[in-house]
Each structure stands twice: as C-alpha cells, then as structure tokens.
Scaffold this motif. Structure first.
Motif, mmCIF file in Angstrom:
data_model
loop_
_atom_site.group_PDB
_atom_site.id
_atom_site.type_symbol
_atom_site.label_atom_id
_atom_site.label_comp_id
_atom_site.label_asym_id
_atom_site.label_seq_id
_atom_site.Cartn_x
_atom_site.Cartn_y
_atom_site.Cartn_z
ATOM 1 N N ALA A 1 0.804 -1.222 0.000
ATOM 2 C CA ALA A 1 0.000 0.000 0.000
ATOM 3 C C ALA A 1 0.841 1.278 0.000
ATOM 4 O O ALA A 1 0.439 2.284 -0.579
ATOM 5 N N CYS A 2 2.003 1.275 0.625
ATOM 6 C CA CYS A 2 2.801 2.497 0.762
ATOM 7 C C CYS A 2 3.628 2.815 -0.482
ATOM 8 O O CYS A 2 4.160 3.911 -0.592
ATOM 9 N N GLY A 3 3.747 1.872 -1.403
ATOM 10 C CA GLY A 3 4.478 2.116 -2.642
ATOM 11 C C GLY A 3 5.974 2.009 -2.484
ATOM 12 O O GLY A 3 6.517 1.778 -1.398
ATOM 13 N N LYS A 4 6.658 2.212 -3.629
ATOM 14 C CA LYS A 4 8.117 2.103 -3.673
ATOM 15 C C LYS A 4 8.757 3.167 -2.778
ATOM 16 O O LYS A 4 8.389 4.339 -2.837
ATOM 17 N N ASN A 5 9.691 2.746 -1.936
ATOM 18 C CA ASN A 5 10.389 3.618 -0.981
ATOM 19 C C ASN A 5 9.436 4.328 -0.030
ATOM 20 O O ASN A 5 9.744 5.384 0.500
ATOM 21 N N GLY A 6 8.261 3.744 0.183
ATOM 22 C CA GLY A 6 7.272 4.343 1.064
ATOM 23 C C GLY A 6 7.564 4.080 2.532
ATOM 24 O O GLY A 6 8.415 3.263 2.897
ATOM 25 N N HIS A 7 6.851 4.798 3.365
ATOM 26 C CA HIS A 7 6.933 4.641 4.813
ATOM 27 C C HIS A 7 5.511 4.680 5.360
ATOM 28 O O HIS A 7 4.586 5.149 4.699
ATOM 29 N N GLY A 8 5.361 4.222 6.586
ATOM 30 C CA GLY A 8 4.053 4.267 7.206
ATOM 31 C C GLY A 8 4.142 4.052 8.694
ATOM 32 O O GLY A 8 5.204 3.739 9.241
ATOM 33 N N VAL A 9 2.999 4.206 9.349
ATOM 34 C CA VAL A 9 2.882 3.989 10.784
ATOM 35 C C VAL A 9 1.800 2.947 10.994
ATOM 36 O O VAL A 9 0.692 3.086 10.466
ATOM 37 N N GLY A 10 2.138 1.916 11.763
ATOM 38 C CA GLY A 10 1.177 0.865 12.066
ATOM 39 C C GLY A 10 0.533 1.086 13.412
ATOM 40 O O GLY A 10 1.098 1.735 14.297
#
Length: 170
Positions: free
Chosen positions: A55-64
């Motif tokens: 879901a975050c894509g290439k080189n993406g980041h996120g918070v779980g």
C-alpha cells in the motif's frame, strides 16, 4: 399494448436505479484499505509479529497501529523487496485472546489492514491439577499406600492358609 409499455418502462427504471446505487459501492471498495500481510497470523503474548504491505508504494513509509494487542504504534520502512514496506511489533503480555485488526497508514495517504489472532499462552512448568502432584511424590502418602498394600497381602496370605488348613481337617 399500453400495459406492455408500462412493464418495460418500470423494468428499465428499476435497472437504472439499481445501477446508480451499485456504482458508488463498487467505487468505494476500490478506496478501502489494502491487504496487510501478518506473520505469524496466530500469535501468543510475547511473540514478535512482522507485517508487510504494498500500500505504501516504492520507498514508502508508514505507521502501524497495534493498540488492539497492546503493542502501540510501530514504523514501516522499505524492504529489500520491490515496493514492499515492513514493520514489526511484539504482542503485549496482557493481550486478550481473539481476533484483532492491525492497521497501517502510509505516508502516501493509503491504508492497509489485516487480522491477527491472539491465542492463550500455553502453560509452562508444573500444573496443579488437584489430583496428585506433578512436582514430586509425597512421602507420607507413599508410606500410607505401601502400608495398606502390605496389610492386604498379609491378610490375604493368612486367609488362604486358614482355609487350606481347615479344608484338610474334614
């Protein structure tokens, strides 16, 4: 001919109305959360769980968000696999058994979620069952049991000798 026209007009209006309601539902499903893969999908308290998503894509980041299992928030970072982000958290010792949703919010605005099943921790060590001990033998109970068995054996031998001597006398 007039009833046929009414029937066809009514059918056409019904199909059009249903189509108008179905389109937003189909569109809404495309905007919903994407899949969040969770390993292991069933865990005990204290287990480290790994999640990943596209879901975050290439080189993406996120918070779980793993608050449902007492683990709080965790970070997701790009992995060695193309377009996959990965994060980890540990299931809290006080997590309640059952199925819990784990969610992720990506920097690109997309979301993902998946299910984690928390199971009871298997007991370890000695279990008090109430029927005997699993820790070790109780010497008083062992002695009492041996005394009962010895008394039964002596009584049995005495009865058999008495019968044997009484049977020969007649």
């Amino acid at each position: 001919m007039r009833p046929t026209a009414r029937l066809l007009t009514g059918t056409a209006l019904t199909v059009a109305a249903l189509g108008a309601f179905a389109a937003p539902v189909a569109y809404a499903n495309n905007d919903g959360p994407e899949s969040l893969e969770i390993y292991p999908s069933t865990a005990s308290p204290g287990t480290t769980v790994t999640v990943n998503t596209l879901a975050c894509g290439k080189n993406g980041h996120g918070v779980g968000d793993a608050n449902s299992v007492g683990a709080g928030e965790f970070q997701l970072h790009p992995s060695t696999h193309k377009e996959v982000v990965v994060g980890q958290f540990t299931v809290a010792e006080h997590a309640k058994p059952g199925t819990h949703w784990i969610g992720v919010a990506c920097d690109n605005g997309r979301t993902a979620r998946g299910e984690l099943t928390v199971k009871h921790r298997e007991p370890s060590g000695h279990v008090k069952t109430g029927v005997g001990g699993s820790i070790g033998p109780d010497t008083a109970q062992v002695t009492a049991g041996a005394a009962v068995l010895a008394a039964a054996a002596v009584g049995g031998v005495w009865l058999m000798r008495r019968r044997a001597s009484g049977a020969q006398g007649h």
